[in-house]
Design an enzyme around this catalytic site. Sequence first.
Site, PDB file in Angstrom:
ATOM      1  CG  HIS A 206      -0.359  -0.331   2.668  1.00  0.00           C
ATOM      2  ND1 HIS A 206       0.575   0.494   3.207  1.00  0.00           N
ATOM      3  CD2 HIS A 206      -0.323  -1.170   3.223  1.00  0.00           C
ATOM      4  CE1 HIS A 206       1.052   0.241   4.145  1.00  0.00           C
ATOM      5  NE2 HIS A 206       0.451  -1.101   4.432  1.00  0.00           N
TER       6      HIS A 206
ATOM      7  CG  HIS B  29       4.351  -1.853   2.157  1.00  0.00           C
ATOM      8  ND1 HIS B  29       2.987  -1.943   2.012  1.00  0.00           N
ATOM      9  CD2 HIS B  29       4.917  -2.417   3.026  1.00  0.00           C
ATOM     10  CE1 HIS B  29       2.776  -2.662   2.862  1.00  0.00           C
ATOM     11  NE2 HIS B  29       3.924  -3.032   3.623  1.00  0.00           N
TER      12      HIS B  29
ATOM     13  CG  ASP C 278       4.799  -1.642  11.938  1.00  0.00           C
ATOM     14  OD1 ASP C 278       3.829  -2.320  12.658  1.00  0.00           O
ATOM     15  OD2 ASP C 278       4.859  -1.488  10.723  1.00  0.00           O
TER      16      ASP C 278
ATOM     17  CD  GLN D 135       8.739  -4.395  12.255  1.00  0.00           C
ATOM     18  OE1 GLN D 135       8.168  -5.517  12.363  1.00  0.00           O
ATOM     19  NE2 GLN D 135       8.610  -3.553  11.166  1.00  0.00           N
TER      20      GLN D 135
ATOM     21  NE  ARG E 233      -1.448  -7.605  11.582  1.00  0.00           N
ATOM     22  CZ  ARG E 233      -1.394  -8.998  11.870  1.00  0.00           C
ATOM     23  NH1 ARG E 233      -2.604  -9.660  11.714  1.00  0.00           N
ATOM     24  NH2 ARG E 233      -0.308  -9.397  12.198  1.00  0.00           N
TER      25      ARG E 233
HETATM   26  P1  AMP Z   1       4.807  -5.022   6.801  1.00  0.00           P
HETATM   27  O1  AMP Z   1       4.553  -5.447   5.192  1.00  0.00           O
HETATM   28  O2  AMP Z   1       3.667  -4.529   7.285  1.00  0.00           O
HETATM   29  O3  AMP Z   1       5.854  -5.914   7.328  1.00  0.00           O
HETATM   30  O4  AMP Z   1       5.500  -3.496   6.650  1.00  0.00           O
HETATM   31  C1  AMP Z   1       6.661  -3.372   5.740  1.00  0.00           C
HETATM   32  C2  AMP Z   1       7.308  -2.220   6.277  1.00  0.00           C
HETATM   33  O5  AMP Z   1       6.138  -0.980   5.996  1.00  0.00           O
HETATM   34  C3  AMP Z   1       7.508  -1.752   7.650  1.00  0.00           C
HETATM   35  O6  AMP Z   1       8.787  -1.496   8.146  1.00  0.00           O
HETATM   36  C4  AMP Z   1       6.452  -1.229   8.185  1.00  0.00           C
HETATM   37  O7  AMP Z   1       6.704  -0.501   9.336  1.00  0.00           O
HETATM   38  C5  AMP Z   1       5.961  -0.112   6.926  1.00  0.00           C
HETATM   39  N1  AMP Z   1       4.898   0.306   7.188  1.00  0.00           N
HETATM   40  C6  AMP Z   1       3.648  -0.387   7.133  1.00  0.00           C
HETATM   41  N2  AMP Z   1       2.641   0.477   7.190  1.00  0.00           N
HETATM   42  C7  AMP Z   1       3.107   1.735   7.244  1.00  0.00           C
HETATM   43  C8  AMP Z   1       2.554   2.823   6.722  1.00  0.00           C
HETATM   44  N3  AMP Z   1       1.091   3.217   7.145  1.00  0.00           N
HETATM   45  N4  AMP Z   1       3.417   4.115   6.813  1.00  0.00           N
HETATM   46  C9  AMP Z   1       4.769   3.999   6.579  1.00  0.00           C
HETATM   47  N5  AMP Z   1       5.298   2.583   6.762  1.00  0.00           N
HETATM   48  C10 AMP Z   1       4.503   1.720   6.915  1.00  0.00           C
END
Ligand code: AMP
Length: 270
Positions: free
Chosen positions: A30, A33, A145, A148, A181
């Site tokens: 999204h 990313h 996150d 994290q 999610r």
């Molecule tokens: P994920 O695919 O959920 O594991 O996320 C991959 C990366 O994208 C992680 O570093 C997340 O913190 C980042 N991320 C997820 N959602 C967002 C958001 N809304 N804004 C900025 N970064 C995000």
Amino acid sequence: MKLIKLKTDLIKAIELDKRLGFVPTMGSLHEGHKALIKTSKRNCKKTLVSIFVNPTQFNNKKDFETYPKNLKKDLNYLKKLKVDYVYLPTIKQIYWKKKIKIKLNKSQNILCAKFRKGHFEGVLDVLDRFVELISPQKIFMGEKDFQQFFLVKNYIENKYNTKVYACKTIRAKNKLALSSRNSLLNKQSFIRSGIITKKLLILKNEINKNKKNYKKLIFNLKKELSKSFDIKIEYLECRNVKNLNTDILNKPFKLFVAYFINNVRLIDNF
Ligand code: AMP
């Protein structure tokens, strides 16, 4: 865009790339990313995005199995963004060797670490394996996150010659932080989480104005949210951003939240 599935192909492809930016993801991409990828493209010569739903960071089998997947759409999205490399490993390719188990210390056992046992150990393990393989110059992660990001930055920068950067949280029009999610939410829950987010933003402002009274302000909103919305709050806490302890009075801090709505677990920070 080079699509890579095998470790040996990956090593060969990036052999000569010294200024490589790495964006690890679990797919279902999204605009959040996209922001990380754009930052990497601005700051690095080449950008590598991985899509890997890492089983070891899920403390619940059902959660792992129902995690949204959208590979075809993701690859189109990455092509449009002109990403240089996409790495799509299998579980076997990543967990090919045993490693000493990573353990969080007691002071790190807070927020999501407290409620999702083994989650961050899984995150650190998989990123350790990725960085060992890729040796990126920079990693880009989301502030959404934050815990994290905080743990990964500490761990990776101590062990490798790689810098870890955070990018701002990207939000939907109703202020809800974008997350893979969110696709699991029904319309009503999406609208409700937007309203909850706005209330949390107001709470952060109120705490800023009246820090000494922050516990009471949190207590009141927690009560209101649990009563008015059908949600189960795991935590709603203020922590200072330097070391994530609860001493916030004279330090920059963030408000952290995790809650279940419609059986979907959402996290955010402000
Ligand atoms: P994920 O695919 O959920 O594991 O996320 C991959 C990366 O994208 C992680 O570093 C997340 O913190 C980042 N991320 C997820 N959602 C967002 C958001 N809304 N804004 C900025 N970064 C995000």
